[in-house]
Design a protein around this motif. Structure first.
Motif, PDB file in Angstrom:
ATOM      1  N   GLY A   1       0.869  -1.161   0.079  1.00 16.08           N
ATOM      2  CA  GLY A   1       0.075  -0.001   0.208  1.00 16.08           C
ATOM      3  C   GLY A   1       0.785   1.282   0.139  1.00 16.08           C
ATOM      4  N   LEU A   2       1.753   1.349  -1.120  1.00 14.73           N
ATOM      5  CA  LEU A   2       2.432   2.498  -1.165  1.00 14.73           C
ATOM      6  C   LEU A   2       1.761   3.892  -0.820  1.00 14.73           C
ATOM      7  CD1 LEU A   2       5.421   3.393  -1.853  1.00 14.73           C
ATOM      8  CD2 LEU A   2       4.648   3.430  -4.148  1.00 14.73           C
ATOM      9  N   ARG A   3       0.542   4.222  -1.312  1.00 12.78           N
ATOM     10  CA  ARG A   3       0.110   5.390  -1.203  1.00 12.78           C
ATOM     11  C   ARG A   3      -0.306   5.615   0.459  1.00 12.78           C
ATOM     12  NH1 ARG A   3      -5.648   6.234  -1.172  1.00 12.78           N
ATOM     13  NH2 ARG A   3      -7.067   4.302  -1.269  1.00 12.78           N
ATOM     14  N   TYR A   4      -0.626   4.500   1.245  1.00  5.34           N
ATOM     15  CA  TYR A   4      -0.862   4.596   2.403  1.00  5.34           C
ATOM     16  C   TYR A   4       0.380   5.356   3.498  1.00  5.34           C
ATOM     17  CZ  TYR A   4      -4.359   1.312   1.118  1.00  5.34           C
ATOM     18  OH  TYR A   4      -5.225   0.642   0.466  1.00  5.34           O
ATOM     19  N   LEU A   5       1.359   5.326   2.753  1.00  9.07           N
ATOM     20  CA  LEU A   5       2.598   6.201   3.441  1.00  9.07           C
ATOM     21  C   LEU A   5       2.263   7.590   3.538  1.00  9.07           C
ATOM     22  CD1 LEU A   5       5.769   4.431   1.797  1.00  9.07           C
ATOM     23  CD2 LEU A   5       4.900   4.039   4.033  1.00  9.07           C
ATOM     24  N   GLU A   6       1.575   8.194   2.333  1.00  8.94           N
ATOM     25  CA  GLU A   6       1.311   9.614   2.440  1.00  8.94           C
ATOM     26  C   GLU A   6       0.278   9.689   3.613  1.00  8.94           C
ATOM     27  OE1 GLU A   6       2.069  12.212  -1.653  1.00  8.94           O
ATOM     28  OE2 GLU A   6       0.243  10.475  -1.789  1.00  8.94           O
TER      29      GLU A   6
ATOM     30  N   ARG B   1      -9.877   8.690   1.795  1.00  6.28           N
ATOM     31  CA  ARG B   1      -9.000   8.931   2.804  1.00  6.28           C
ATOM     32  C   ARG B   1      -9.471   7.948   4.063  1.00  6.28           C
ATOM     33  NH1 ARG B   1      -4.876  11.223   1.110  1.00  6.28           N
ATOM     34  NH2 ARG B   1      -4.294  11.816   3.309  1.00  6.28           N
ATOM     35  N   ILE B   2     -10.339   7.057   3.985  1.00  5.45           N
ATOM     36  CA  ILE B   2     -10.690   6.177   5.114  1.00  5.45           C
ATOM     37  C   ILE B   2      -9.648   5.207   5.236  1.00  5.45           C
ATOM     38  CG2 ILE B   2     -12.425   4.417   5.874  1.00  5.45           C
ATOM     39  CD1 ILE B   2     -14.361   6.065   4.558  1.00  5.45           C
ATOM     40  N   SER B   3      -9.196   4.918   6.470  1.00  2.75           N
ATOM     41  CA  SER B   3      -8.225   3.892   6.645  1.00  2.75           C
ATOM     42  C   SER B   3      -8.591   2.460   6.072  1.00  2.75           C
ATOM     43  CB  SER B   3      -7.976   3.892   8.381  1.00  2.75           C
ATOM     44  OG  SER B   3      -7.059   2.534   8.564  1.00  2.75           O
ATOM     45  N   ARG B   4      -7.686   1.761   5.785  1.00  2.00           N
ATOM     46  CA  ARG B   4      -7.939   0.169   5.476  1.00  2.00           C
ATOM     47  C   ARG B   4      -7.674  -0.786   6.489  1.00  2.00           C
ATOM     48  NH1 ARG B   4      -9.793   3.832   1.511  1.00  2.00           N
ATOM     49  NH2 ARG B   4      -9.829   2.721  -0.319  1.00  2.00           N
TER      50      ARG B   4
END
Length: 556
Positions: free
Chosen positions: A57-62, A341-344
């Motif tokens: 989840g590369l985009r979750y780093l942001e 923007r909701i957390s996974r």
């Protein structure tokens, strides 16, 4: 069915998606007696409609979801090297850079952190100049990027992966039953949940299934099931629709996949099999019925616009072979207006004694979700052995011998570092073994016993007829849609969406399923109607119109 009606089990799982079958495997491998019921088919919902990636989840780093990224990268490593190396394989991506100066160090720093947490089981990210990026991806317009970063993640066939998790659970004693819908809960005099009432849709009869603890893993159906249990309306989830397209590999002349930032999320062009690209996805809030999400014309136009914004030769609507839509079971977050923007992160619910529900999460971390759900049930059951799935390979993960794989014998889990230096085995080399691992022998034996089963399926030449029969005899398929949409992916890969293949395989699987000639003619018609309904929805302008068009075709 007979066993479930006769015996009380320790754990009853409701839901046959990846989380449900993962729970069944986790519980069974701890020595608990386990049953699982699914209203439709294994992975019939979201678990066959994902981006088919195993990723951190590369985009979750942001989004500063550091714990989630590290957890997912650890699971990716386990799946690639120990648990399912026959089902999960590396996939290469190109991240085009569009801004000079700040973007390269910004993206590079994120990928450095990503690779550091991942370990050394895949090649590290590397930076490419403008010229090198275009050499690696000649399909891109020269003015669409100033350079790129190349990195790796992993990929699986989501539906088939779930089937092999279910088969592994069954091998450990779990009873797996599809076409059995939970319609109510059983309660004792103290109000404790002691099982479920279900309907056997094949036999048209009610069932009472008793369990010491029930775990609901029904994804976007969680609110409905919790309302059934508690009698109170629930609003724990905010489903989000994701749509993907399948187009021929020849439509985008490029080796690496694409990973691109969008105004709200990310867009992928993912190499799929050896002949296709998987383009996606969308992320829009869904307010309709959760059983059958449908893509619409706006979804398709959005995805084509995204990929065509960087291509020298645009992909045309006429090149689309398949479209599929799925719903993410996002756990509602107070104050978060945008589903992107909701957390996974996943969440456990314990609304009543004897009942646990789980929702949220992501495909990559299914094993962690399953472990946490069974841990929660174990507190109620009294005691249970700790989870063993971290060390438990899935069915078909071959045990190497010195003669068959000397590199893996010598280097063990670190053999991936050596193998990555060589060319990754491709679908073209041995597609049946790539799809089924050690269980490919089951398929090949069917073809050897009946040469007719060695013939390729019409419009989907990488599958042979034996795989359709194997889907029934070994993988629990009970209908043509099960076979063509999930055990194989003919419904999204073949340009006719599997209509010709349906007519061919129906008489082949009829004996195993006990179908008469009239019955399999009905199945062929039902399969064609499903595809017609999806295409009607895809021509509609929005979600409401698409759902209405779908229902109209199915009804008439």
């Amino acid at each position: 069915m007979a066993r479930l009606e006769r015996e009380e089990v320790d754990v009853l799982v409701v839901g046959g998606g990846i989380t449900g079958v993962g729970i069944a495997l986790d519980a069974a491998s701890r020595g608990l007696s386990v049953a699982l019921i699914e209203a439709d088919d294994l992975a019939a919902g979201t678990s066959s409609r994902s981006s088919k990636l195993i990723h951190g989840g590369l985009r979750y780093l942001e989004m500063l979801e550091f714990r989630l990224v590290r957890e997912a990268l650890r699971e990716r490593r386990l799946l690639l090297t120990r648990l399912a190396p026959h089902l999960v394989r590396p996939v290469e991506f190109l991240f085009p850079l569009k801004h000079r100066g700040w973007e390269r160090p910004y993206i590079g720093a994120g990928l450095l952190l990503y690779d550091t947490w991942a370990g050394r089981h895949l090649p590290r990210a590397r930076h490419l100049s403008h010229r090198s990026a275009l050499a690696a991806a000649p399909a891109l317009r020269p003015d669409s990027l100033v350079g790129a970063v190349q990195f790796h993640d992993a990929q699986e066939d989501d539906a088939l992966f779930a089937v092999y998790v279910a088969r592994t659970a069954a091998a450990h004693g779990a009873s797996i039953v599809t076409r059995a819908r939970a319609v109510d809960f059983l309660r004792n005099e103290m109000g404790r949940i002691v099982g479920v009432r279900a309907e056997d849709s094949l036999a048209g009869r009610p069932l009472e299934l008793r369990a010491r603890h029930t775990i609901a893993a029904v994804g976007v159906g969680t609110d409905g099931l919790l309302e059934l249990a508690t009698g109170r309306a629930q609003s724990s989830l905010r489903p989000s629709k994701g749509v993907h397209l399948i187009v021929p590999r020849s439509s985008i002349p490029m080796r690496s996949g694409l990973f691109m930032r969008t105004e709200k999320s990310v867009f992928h062009a993912i190499p799929w099999r050896s002949d296709y690209w998987l383009l996606g996805d969308t992320d829009t809030e869904w307010d309709g019925e959760v059983d059958r999400p449908v893509a619409n014309r706006s979804d398709i136009e959005y995805l084509l616009a995204k990929v065509n914004s960087v291509l020298a030769r645009p992909v045309k609507p006429s090149q689309i072979h398949g479209v599929f839509a799925g719903l993410r079971p996002l756990v509602a977050a107070d104050g978060t207006a945008d589903t992107t923007r909701i957390s996974r992160e996943h969440r456990l619910f314990s609304p009543l004694p004897g009942l646990t529900a789980i929702a949220g999460g992501k495909y990559t971390t299914y094993r962690v979700m399953a472990r946490d759900a069974v841990d929660a049930a174990s507190l109620d059951l009294g005691s249970a052995a700790p989870s063993a799935t971290e060390r438990l390979p899935l069915l078909g993960a071959e045990t190497p011998s010195e003669s068959s794989d000397p590199i893996r014998v010598r280097h063990g889990g670190c053999a991936e570092e050596v193998l990555q230096l060589a060319e990754t085995p491709s679908e073209s080399s041995d597609p049946i073994r790539v799809r089924h691992g050690g269980c490919a022998e089951e398929v090949l034996q069917l073809a050897e016993a009946d040469p007719m089963l060695a013939a390729p399926l019409p419009g989907a030449g990488r599958y042979i007829a034996a795989e359709a029969v194997h889907a029934v005899t070994h993988q629990g398929a009970l209908g043509l849609d099960d076979i063509l949409s999930r055990r194989t992916r003919t419904s999204i890969e073949a340009s006719d969406r599997g209509r010709a293949a349906a007519a061919v395989i129906a008489p082949l699987v009829a004996p195993a399923l006990g179908w008469s000639e009239a019955r399999y003619a009905e199945e062929i018609e039902r399969y064609r109607r499903l595809r017609d309904a999806e295409e009607a929805g895809e021509a509609a302008s929005d979600d409401d119109a698409a759902a209405a068009a779908y229902r109209a075709v199915m009804a008439g």
